[in-house]
Design a protein around this motif. Structure first.
Motif, PDB file in Angstrom:
ATOM      1  N   VAL A 114     -26.924  -2.746  49.076  1.00  0.00           N
ATOM      2  CA  VAL A 114     -27.270  -3.707  48.040  1.00  0.00           C
ATOM      3  C   VAL A 114     -27.230  -5.101  48.660  1.00  0.00           C
ATOM      4  O   VAL A 114     -26.303  -5.441  49.405  1.00  0.00           O
ATOM      5  CB  VAL A 114     -26.313  -3.619  46.821  1.00  0.00           C
ATOM      6  CG1 VAL A 114     -24.875  -3.868  47.211  1.00  0.00           C
ATOM      7  CG2 VAL A 114     -26.740  -4.611  45.739  1.00  0.00           C
ATOM      8  N   MET A 116     -27.114  -8.964  47.713  1.00  0.00           N
ATOM      9  CA  MET A 116     -26.818  -9.883  46.624  1.00  0.00           C
ATOM     10  C   MET A 116     -27.281 -11.285  46.996  1.00  0.00           C
ATOM     11  O   MET A 116     -27.157 -11.716  48.150  1.00  0.00           O
ATOM     12  CB  MET A 116     -25.319  -9.899  46.336  1.00  0.00           C
ATOM     13  CG  MET A 116     -24.732  -8.560  45.924  1.00  0.00           C
ATOM     14  SD  MET A 116     -25.298  -8.020  44.299  1.00  0.00           S
ATOM     15  CE  MET A 116     -24.589  -9.307  43.269  1.00  0.00           C
ATOM     16  N   TRP A 456     -26.758  -7.108  38.455  1.00  0.00           N
ATOM     17  CA  TRP A 456     -25.706  -6.201  38.901  1.00  0.00           C
ATOM     18  C   TRP A 456     -24.732  -5.883  37.757  1.00  0.00           C
ATOM     19  O   TRP A 456     -24.315  -4.739  37.588  1.00  0.00           O
ATOM     20  CB  TRP A 456     -24.971  -6.806  40.084  1.00  0.00           C
ATOM     21  CG  TRP A 456     -23.921  -5.917  40.663  1.00  0.00           C
ATOM     22  CD1 TRP A 456     -22.573  -6.027  40.540  1.00  0.00           C
ATOM     23  CD2 TRP A 456     -24.142  -4.746  41.460  1.00  0.00           C
ATOM     24  NE1 TRP A 456     -21.929  -5.023  41.205  1.00  0.00           N
ATOM     25  CE2 TRP A 456     -22.869  -4.212  41.783  1.00  0.00           C
ATOM     26  CE3 TRP A 456     -25.276  -4.097  41.922  1.00  0.00           C
ATOM     27  CZ2 TRP A 456     -22.719  -3.069  42.557  1.00  0.00           C
ATOM     28  CZ3 TRP A 456     -25.119  -2.955  42.695  1.00  0.00           C
ATOM     29  CH2 TRP A 456     -23.866  -2.456  43.011  1.00  0.00           C
ATOM     30  N   ALA A 467     -20.998   0.679  42.155  1.00  0.00           N
ATOM     31  CA  ALA A 467     -20.823   0.211  43.535  1.00  0.00           C
ATOM     32  C   ALA A 467     -20.568   1.351  44.504  1.00  0.00           C
ATOM     33  O   ALA A 467     -20.825   1.208  45.709  1.00  0.00           O
ATOM     34  CB  ALA A 467     -19.677  -0.798  43.603  1.00  0.00           C
ATOM     35  N   VAL A 473     -22.883  -3.868  51.580  1.00  0.00           N
ATOM     36  CA  VAL A 473     -23.216  -5.032  50.753  1.00  0.00           C
ATOM     37  C   VAL A 473     -23.502  -6.213  51.670  1.00  0.00           C
ATOM     38  O   VAL A 473     -22.690  -6.545  52.552  1.00  0.00           O
ATOM     39  CB  VAL A 473     -22.070  -5.391  49.786  1.00  0.00           C
ATOM     40  CG1 VAL A 473     -22.448  -6.613  48.959  1.00  0.00           C
ATOM     41  CG2 VAL A 473     -21.745  -4.214  48.871  1.00  0.00           C
ATOM     42  N   LYS A 475     -24.524 -10.306  51.396  1.00  0.00           N
ATOM     43  CA  LYS A 475     -24.634 -11.422  50.465  1.00  0.00           C
ATOM     44  C   LYS A 475     -25.428 -12.558  51.106  1.00  0.00           C
ATOM     45  O   LYS A 475     -25.110 -12.997  52.210  1.00  0.00           O
ATOM     46  CB  LYS A 475     -23.244 -11.907  50.055  1.00  0.00           C
ATOM     47  CG  LYS A 475     -22.458 -10.876  49.245  1.00  0.00           C
ATOM     48  CD  LYS A 475     -21.118 -11.436  48.784  1.00  0.00           C
ATOM     49  CE  LYS A 475     -20.356 -10.418  47.948  1.00  0.00           C
ATOM     50  NZ  LYS A 475     -19.046 -10.942  47.483  1.00  0.00           N
TER      51      LYS A 475
END
Length: 570
Positions: A114, A116, A456, A467, A473, A475
């Motif tokens: 993911v 972000m 999210w 999650a 993850v 960012k």
């Protein structure tokens, strides 16, 4: 206006008259001295037309010099080498995010990611660029064979990577030719003779079983006659069947005697006739075996040629054996339907599958629904079942990029994707009115979810603990310190952005302007908002185009900044 000149100079410049011309002839050629009686003065008046002419000449010289100076400046600016774009295709200033994305995409299968960050920071573009650059082993292709025992089920078989389209096309060609050859045989004289022989054989066995009863009955004047419904027993006299009116006229004792004989032979004949279906069934089996053998002769050579091309592929060999068996079964069951080629494979829309020449296939889910992601089993114009692969199947072992807001807007879609992630399998969805169930295939693609805080949180509301599906993850930073991103690096990144979007090259004088604007937008840090920078460069490029400039210059960017400040930029 006055000039300090002598009267003689004035006189020399004055226009000549007729009298003057005559005086000039009388004056000696070498006489240049002034007359003793002529008064001396240094003050003269210049004619108005002479002054206008001289001023016009002076202004023309100044304008020409200014134009030449401006042209020289433009040539000098355009002659400067433009800013060289950075080589790697990604948004600058995201070093940490880039490292994490690359690590995740190079990890083992099933470890999804993911990303972000705020919209406009280039998350999707960066994921796509790095995904295309990552080396990933190719996934196998698949073929679905309709089960001959259960036509509503399609068995899946793995094929060599990148060969699925060719093999499916060859199988379709082989089965179409085999079906045409099989139907030609059904219309042939050979097949008609074979049927006649089978019918004769069945009739022979039937008559052979009844013949002993016929002989004993005829010895007692009882006839055994073959009819459409079976066998009929009747009294007989001198080799001919007695008419019913004649039989009724006989004495009662004689009639009872004949009826008793007929009843006894009927019971015996029924026990024999009861065994005849077995003979008919045997003949039917022989006929079916004949058809299967004919279908096998029609389809096996073509399938054997495909199998020969992949001698060591056990899965493909099993698939071709299943296709052969299904073809023979459907050929026997569908005898007489010449136009309908038996649907021995679940046809696929091959144009939706991954291109085997692509190093790492990246699929961006521009649309997201359960059918878009998992695929759909529908029917084509001829009524045959057809598979429309979804994003997960098309990607193979590549990468599927999905924006979280699309999933948050449709909870059913997210739940379908979540189930596929948990089971690590892809099961296509059936369209309305279709009852074909396809075997699941492994989910080998890596899913990259592009999310922000809002989307999210909506996914977490749909499925708490979301999650756990995304162990990686990354960012995206909105701003970075000035010390981490220099003016030169920022300018090279902007030049790459301009190049990727078909804009003019950036003149070196642009670098401090765009960097200062980014620092202003970042509140003392360097803003990494790619959308804002792209819009600024697009506006400056349009201004440069109006000026027929080959580069985006400082003046173009300054005007673009001015328009944006005034709110004139669309």
């Amino acid at each position: 206006m006055v000039f300090w000149r002598s009267r003689a100079e004035k006189k020399a410049e004055a226009p000549a008259t007729a009298g003057d011309e005559g005086a000039a002839k009388a004056t000696p050629a070498g006489a240049g001295s002034r007359s003793a009686t002529e008064p001396l003065t240094n003050v003269v008046t210049l004619m108005t037309n002479r002054l206008a002419d001289r001023l016009a000449d002076r202004l023309a010289d100044v304008s020409t010099a200014d134009a030449e100076s401006e042209t020289t400046e433009k040539k000098t600016a355009n002659s400067l080498a433009p800013i060289k774009p950075i080589e790697q295709t990604h948004f600058f200033g995201q070093k940490r995010a880039i490292a994490k994305i690359r690590t995740a995409l190079e990890a083992s299968r099933g470890e999804h990611l993911v990303i972000m960050g705020q919209p406009g920071t280039g998350r999707l573009g960066l994921a796509e660029a790095i995904g295309k650059d990552v080396e990933r082993s190719p996934a196998p292709d698949w073929i679905y064979v309709v089960d001959h025992d259960a036509p509503s089920r399609a068995k899946s078989f793995a094929l060599p990577a990148g060969e699925g389209m060719r093999i499916r096309r060859e199988v379709r060609g082989v089965t179409a030719k085999a079906w045409a050859a099989f139907n030609r045989y059904l219309r042939s004289e050979e097949h008609r003779i074979s049927l006649d022989l089978l019918e004769e054989e069945m009739r022979y066995h039937s008559e052979k079983a009844v013949e002993p009863v016929r002989q004993r009955a005829e010895a007692q004047n009882i006839a055994v006659v073959k009819s459409l419904d079976g066998y009929v027993l009747a009294p007989m006299h001198e080799g001919r069947v007695v008419r019913s009116d004649v039989f009724r006229a006989l004495p009662d004792s004689m009639k009872r005697n004949v009826e008793a004989k007929i009843t006894a032979f009927e019971d015996e004949l029924q026990s024999i006739v009861a065994t005849l279906p077995e003979a008919e069934f045997g003949a039917s089996e022989k006929h079916e075996a004949l058809l299967r053998q004919t279908a096998l002769r029609a389809v096996r050579p073509g399938l054997a040629a495909i199998k020969k091309s992949y001698p060591d592929d056990a899965s493909l060999a099993a698939a071709l054996d299943a296709i052969e068996e299904s073809f023979m079964t459907f050929a026997v069951r569908g005898m007489g339907t010449e136009k309908a080629v038996p649907s021995v494979i679940l046809d696929c829309d091959d144009g939706h599958f991954a291109d085997p020449s692509v190093r790492s296939h990246v699929v961006i889910a521009r649309t997201a629904s359960a059918t878009d992601l998992l695929g759909e089993i529908s029917r084509d114009a001829l009524g045959f079942a057809v598979l429309l692969p979804g994003h997960l199947m098309r990607a193979g072992s590549g990468i599927v990029i999905i924006e979280a807001w699309r999933l948050a807007a449709d909870p059913a879609t997210w739940l379908a994707l979540s189930a596929a992630i948990r089971s690590k399998e892809i099961v296509p969805v059936n369209a309305a009115g279709v009852g074909v169930k396809a075997d699941p295939i492994p989910l080998l693609a890596t899913i990259v979810l592009i999310a922000d805080a809002q989307s999210w949180s909506k996914l977490e509301a749909i499925e708490p603990g979301v999650a756990r599906h995304f162990p990686h993850v990354a960012k995206f930073a909105e701003t970075v310190p000035i010390a981490e991103l220099s003016e030169s690096d920022f300018a090279k990144g902007a030049a790459r952005m301009a190049s990727d979007h078909g804009l003019r090259p950036l003149n070196p004088a642009v670098a401090p302007l765009i960097y200062k604007d980014a620092v202003r937008r970042g509140g003392g840090r360097v803003s990494l908002a790619g959308i804002a920078l792209l819009h600024l460069l697009q506006e400056a490029d349009a201004i440069a185009a109006d000026q027929s400039a080959s580069q985006i210059r400082a003046a173009d960017l300054t005007e673009a900044l001015s328009r944006r400040a005034e709110g004139a930029t669309p």
